[in-house]
Design an enzyme around this catalytic site. Structure first.
Site, PDB file in Angstrom:
ATOM      1  N   ASP A 226      42.574  37.002  15.856  1.00 12.42           N
ATOM      2  CA  ASP A 226      42.945  35.784  15.144  1.00 12.42           C
ATOM      3  C   ASP A 226      44.172  35.153  15.799  1.00 12.42           C
ATOM      4  O   ASP A 226      44.614  34.084  15.390  1.00 12.42           O
ATOM      5  CB  ASP A 226      43.249  36.126  13.672  1.00 12.42           C
ATOM      6  CG  ASP A 226      43.505  34.878  12.842  1.00 12.42           C
ATOM      7  OD1 ASP A 226      42.709  33.924  12.948  1.00 12.42           O
ATOM      8  OD2 ASP A 226      44.492  34.850  12.085  1.00 12.42           O
TER       9      ASP A 226
ATOM     10  N   GLU B 286      48.593  31.158  22.443  1.00  9.59           N
ATOM     11  CA  GLU B 286      47.918  30.303  21.461  1.00  9.59           C
ATOM     12  C   GLU B 286      48.631  28.982  21.194  1.00  9.59           C
ATOM     13  O   GLU B 286      48.012  28.021  20.746  1.00  9.59           O
ATOM     14  CB  GLU B 286      47.718  31.048  20.131  1.00  9.59           C
ATOM     15  CG  GLU B 286      49.003  31.301  19.367  1.00  9.59           C
ATOM     16  CD  GLU B 286      48.745  31.960  18.004  1.00  9.59           C
ATOM     17  OE1 GLU B 286      48.017  32.964  17.973  1.00  9.59           O
ATOM     18  OE2 GLU B 286      49.288  31.460  17.000  1.00  9.59           O
TER      19      GLU B 286
ATOM     20  N   HIS C 264      44.037  31.603  14.380  1.00  8.44           N
ATOM     21  CA  HIS C 264      45.181  31.887  13.499  1.00  8.44           C
ATOM     22  C   HIS C 264      44.907  31.373  12.078  1.00  8.44           C
ATOM     23  O   HIS C 264      45.717  30.630  11.509  1.00  8.44           O
ATOM     24  CB  HIS C 264      46.472  31.284  14.064  1.00  8.44           C
ATOM     25  CG  HIS C 264      47.687  32.070  13.667  1.00  8.44           C
ATOM     26  ND1 HIS C 264      48.677  32.402  14.558  1.00  8.44           N
ATOM     27  CD2 HIS C 264      48.074  32.597  12.479  1.00  8.44           C
ATOM     28  CE1 HIS C 264      49.616  33.085  13.923  1.00  8.44           C
ATOM     29  NE2 HIS C 264      49.267  33.218  12.666  1.00  8.44           N
TER      30      HIS C 264
ATOM     31  N   ARG D 131      50.175  39.392  16.028  1.00  9.39           N
ATOM     32  CA  ARG D 131      50.637  38.383  16.985  1.00  9.39           C
ATOM     33  C   ARG D 131      49.973  38.687  18.330  1.00  9.39           C
ATOM     34  O   ARG D 131      49.825  39.854  18.713  1.00  9.39           O
ATOM     35  CB  ARG D 131      52.165  38.406  17.145  1.00  9.39           C
ATOM     36  CG  ARG D 131      52.933  37.766  15.999  1.00  9.39           C
ATOM     37  CD  ARG D 131      52.721  36.245  15.899  1.00  9.39           C
ATOM     38  NE  ARG D 131      53.462  35.665  14.795  1.00  9.39           N
ATOM     39  CZ  ARG D 131      52.965  35.449  13.568  1.00  9.39           C
ATOM     40  NH1 ARG D 131      51.728  35.779  13.284  1.00  9.39           N
ATOM     41  NH2 ARG D 131      53.713  34.873  12.648  1.00  9.39           N
TER      42      ARG D 131
HETATM   43  P1  NAI Z   1      55.581  43.783   7.020  1.00  7.30           P
HETATM   44  O1  NAI Z   1      56.960  43.613   7.526  1.00  7.30           O
HETATM   45  O2  NAI Z   1      55.335  43.943   5.564  1.00  7.30           O
HETATM   46  O3  NAI Z   1      54.883  45.034   7.759  1.00  7.30           O
HETATM   47  C1  NAI Z   1      55.010  45.256   9.125  1.00  7.30           C
HETATM   48  C2  NAI Z   1      54.923  46.751   9.338  1.00  7.30           C
HETATM   49  O4  NAI Z   1      54.970  46.989  10.754  1.00  7.30           O
HETATM   50  C3  NAI Z   1      56.113  47.510   8.704  1.00  7.30           C
HETATM   51  O5  NAI Z   1      55.634  48.599   7.934  1.00  7.30           O
HETATM   52  C4  NAI Z   1      56.923  47.961   9.909  1.00  7.30           C
HETATM   53  O6  NAI Z   1      57.603  49.207   9.695  1.00  7.30           O
HETATM   54  C5  NAI Z   1      55.827  48.098  10.951  1.00  7.30           C
HETATM   55  N1  NAI Z   1      56.356  48.146  12.320  1.00  7.30           N
HETATM   56  C6  NAI Z   1      57.454  47.531  12.818  1.00  7.30           C
HETATM   57  N2  NAI Z   1      57.625  47.864  14.099  1.00  7.30           N
HETATM   58  C7  NAI Z   1      56.615  48.705  14.417  1.00  7.30           C
HETATM   59  C8  NAI Z   1      56.272  49.423  15.584  1.00  7.30           C
HETATM   60  N3  NAI Z   1      57.017  49.344  16.696  1.00  7.30           N
HETATM   61  N4  NAI Z   1      55.173  50.189  15.551  1.00  7.30           N
HETATM   62  C9  NAI Z   1      54.424  50.302  14.422  1.00  7.30           C
HETATM   63  N5  NAI Z   1      54.719  49.674  13.276  1.00  7.30           N
HETATM   64  C10 NAI Z   1      55.807  48.879  13.276  1.00  7.30           C
HETATM   65  O7  NAI Z   1      54.769  42.522   7.596  1.00  7.30           O
HETATM   66  P2  NAI Z   1      53.357  41.972   7.091  1.00  7.30           P
HETATM   67  O8  NAI Z   1      53.563  40.937   6.059  1.00  7.30           O
HETATM   68  O9  NAI Z   1      52.462  43.106   6.808  1.00  7.30           O
HETATM   69  O10 NAI Z   1      52.863  41.213   8.412  1.00  7.30           O
HETATM   70  C11 NAI Z   1      52.573  41.893   9.601  1.00  7.30           C
HETATM   71  C12 NAI Z   1      52.407  40.889  10.718  1.00  7.30           C
HETATM   72  O11 NAI Z   1      51.221  40.107  10.494  1.00  7.30           O
HETATM   73  C13 NAI Z   1      53.534  39.827  10.802  1.00  7.30           C
HETATM   74  O12 NAI Z   1      54.636  40.300  11.536  1.00  7.30           O
HETATM   75  C14 NAI Z   1      52.866  38.676  11.490  1.00  7.30           C
HETATM   76  O13 NAI Z   1      53.061  38.807  12.881  1.00  7.30           O
HETATM   77  C15 NAI Z   1      51.373  38.876  11.174  1.00  7.30           C
HETATM   78  N6  NAI Z   1      50.848  37.810  10.319  1.00  7.30           N
HETATM   79  C16 NAI Z   1      49.717  37.166  10.718  1.00  7.30           C
HETATM   80  C17 NAI Z   1      49.173  36.161   9.953  1.00  7.30           C
HETATM   81  C18 NAI Z   1      47.897  35.478  10.342  1.00  7.30           C
HETATM   82  O14 NAI Z   1      47.585  34.415   9.788  1.00  7.30           O
HETATM   83  N7  NAI Z   1      47.118  36.018  11.263  1.00  7.30           N
HETATM   84  C19 NAI Z   1      49.840  35.711   8.725  1.00  7.30           C
HETATM   85  C20 NAI Z   1      50.986  36.507   8.344  1.00  7.30           C
HETATM   86  C21 NAI Z   1      51.484  37.503   9.138  1.00  7.30           C
END
Ligand code: NAI
Length: 322
Positions: A258, A263, A295, A234
């Site tokens: 991205d 945005e 994005h 994000r």
């Molecule tokens: P997920 O929930 O599987 O993984 C997120 C990881 O970040 C978890 O392991 C969590 O423990 C960790 N985390 C949480 N707070 C943290 C902190 N303060 N410091 C370090 N690590 C921390 O989520 P997923 O599916 O891997 O997605 C991650 C992010 O990617 C989403 O939150 C979303 O913002 C972004 N995203 C972007 C997309 C795009 O099209 N560019 C599409 C889908 C998601």
């Protein structure tokens, strides 16, 4: 159930329509973002279906609740745009699509890395103009590079697998360690150690109070000169102004993003005939070592299929329990 879908792009209805025959639901597809000006379009719809840049702050949620909405079905994973406390207080249920294709986003992060590194976007244009010079196209081997991953959940762990395949050394920081990453040799370190040792840093954590502007002036100062910074999570995880300073000082060697903190005023729209008034974004576009995509990390056929299926299943589960 009757559903009002906001921020709907032309490519989305076909994916939903291809599964609708199996569900007793009907959709009204709106191109408009959901916000205070458009919220009345949701009148008489018990469900609104929203995306990353819809405004689900307290005022909009209050209006939705007044208009009879009961469920907010996000067709994305991130829910940083929803005031969850307010939704709870108003009795509005919120569901999301926690995983549609972690491969899509992880692979897009790698595309950003290799485009910035090997400059294929510049080579493409040069060759078409008959310019076969290699000046300015020098890259580096990914093999042996140290890659720091912030957030090793679904996407970060997929990304770790891919980078392991390139022969990179992998460091990670997460508040929860992932055994799958340990198993492929990822070394969990502190955030400061990750900043100091990485040649490439890729961000895969959610936007929370703890991660807001995590990549700020102090963080950048600790990074290696020439660092490649990749953000597909994000926009606001990065302090964009601090990153611009880092680019001007040539401390940041490459930036691939991205996502962008402002945005919602730009992405997903064709603004090619419009004057961009966001000077911070405009400044980013002037750097030859910055690559921005709008994005599109998630944007694969498999992901759109999964978004449609999970959203329809979420709505069906809600309908069955209410
Ligand atoms: P997920 O929930 O599987 O993984 C997120 C990881 O970040 C978890 O392991 C969590 O423990 C960790 N985390 C949480 N707070 C943290 C902190 N303060 N410091 C370090 N690590 C921390 O989520 P997923 O599916 O891997 O997605 C991650 C992010 O990617 C989403 O939150 C979303 O913002 C972004 N995203 C972007 C997309 C795009 O099209 N560019 C599409 C889908 C998601």
């Amino acid at each position: 159930m009757k559903i009002a879908m906001f921020s709907c792009q032309a490519y989305e209805p076909p994916f939903f329509k291809s599964y609708l025959k199996d569900y007793p639901h009907s959709f009204q597809f709106y191109e408009a973002h959901l916000n205070l000006h458009t919220v009345n379009l949701a009148k008489e719809y018990s469900i609104v279906c929203c995306f990353v840049n819809d405004d689900l702050s307290a005022n909009v949620l209050t209006k939705l609740a007044e208009n009879g909405t009961q469920l907010i079905a996000l067709r994305c994973a991130g829910f940083n745009n929803v005031d969850l406390e307010k939704a709870k207080a108003l009795g509005l249920k919120v569901v999301n699509v926690p995983a549609y294709s972690p491969y899509a986003v992880a692979e897009h992060a790698v595309a950003l890395i290799q485009t910035l590194n090997r400059k294929t976007h510049r080579a493409y244009n040069r060759i078409r103009e008959g310019n076969f010079s290699l000046n300015g196209l020098l890259g580096f081997d990914l093999y042996g590079s140290t890659v720091g991953i912030i957030g090793t959940g679904l996407i970060g762990s997929r990304f770790a697998h891919i980078m392991a395949g390139f022969g990179c050394k992998l460091l990670a920081y997460d508040i929860l360690e992932n055994q799958e990453c340990h198993d492929i040799g990822v070394n969990y370190v502190t955030l400061n150690e990750l900043y100091q040792a990485s040649d490439i840093i890729s961000i895969h954590c959610p936007l929370t109070q703890a991660t807001l502007h995590m990549i700020n002036e102090q963080a950048i100062a600790q990074m290696k000169p020439g660092i490649m910074l990749i953000n597909t999570s994000r926009g606001a995880v990065i302090d964009t102004c601090a990153v611009i300073t880092g680019l001007k000082q040539q401390h940041i060697g490459y930036l691939g993003m991205d996502v962008y903190e402002e945005e919602s005023n730009l992405f997903f729209e064709d603004l090619s005939d419009v004057i961009i008034t966001d000077d911070v974004f405009a400044r980013l576009l002037t750097f030859p070592n910055v690559l921005i995509t709008g994005h599109q990390g998630y944007f694969t056929r498999q992901a759109l299929d999964q978004i449609a299926i999970t959203t329809l299943e979420n709505i069906t589960a809600f309908a069955e329990h209410n």
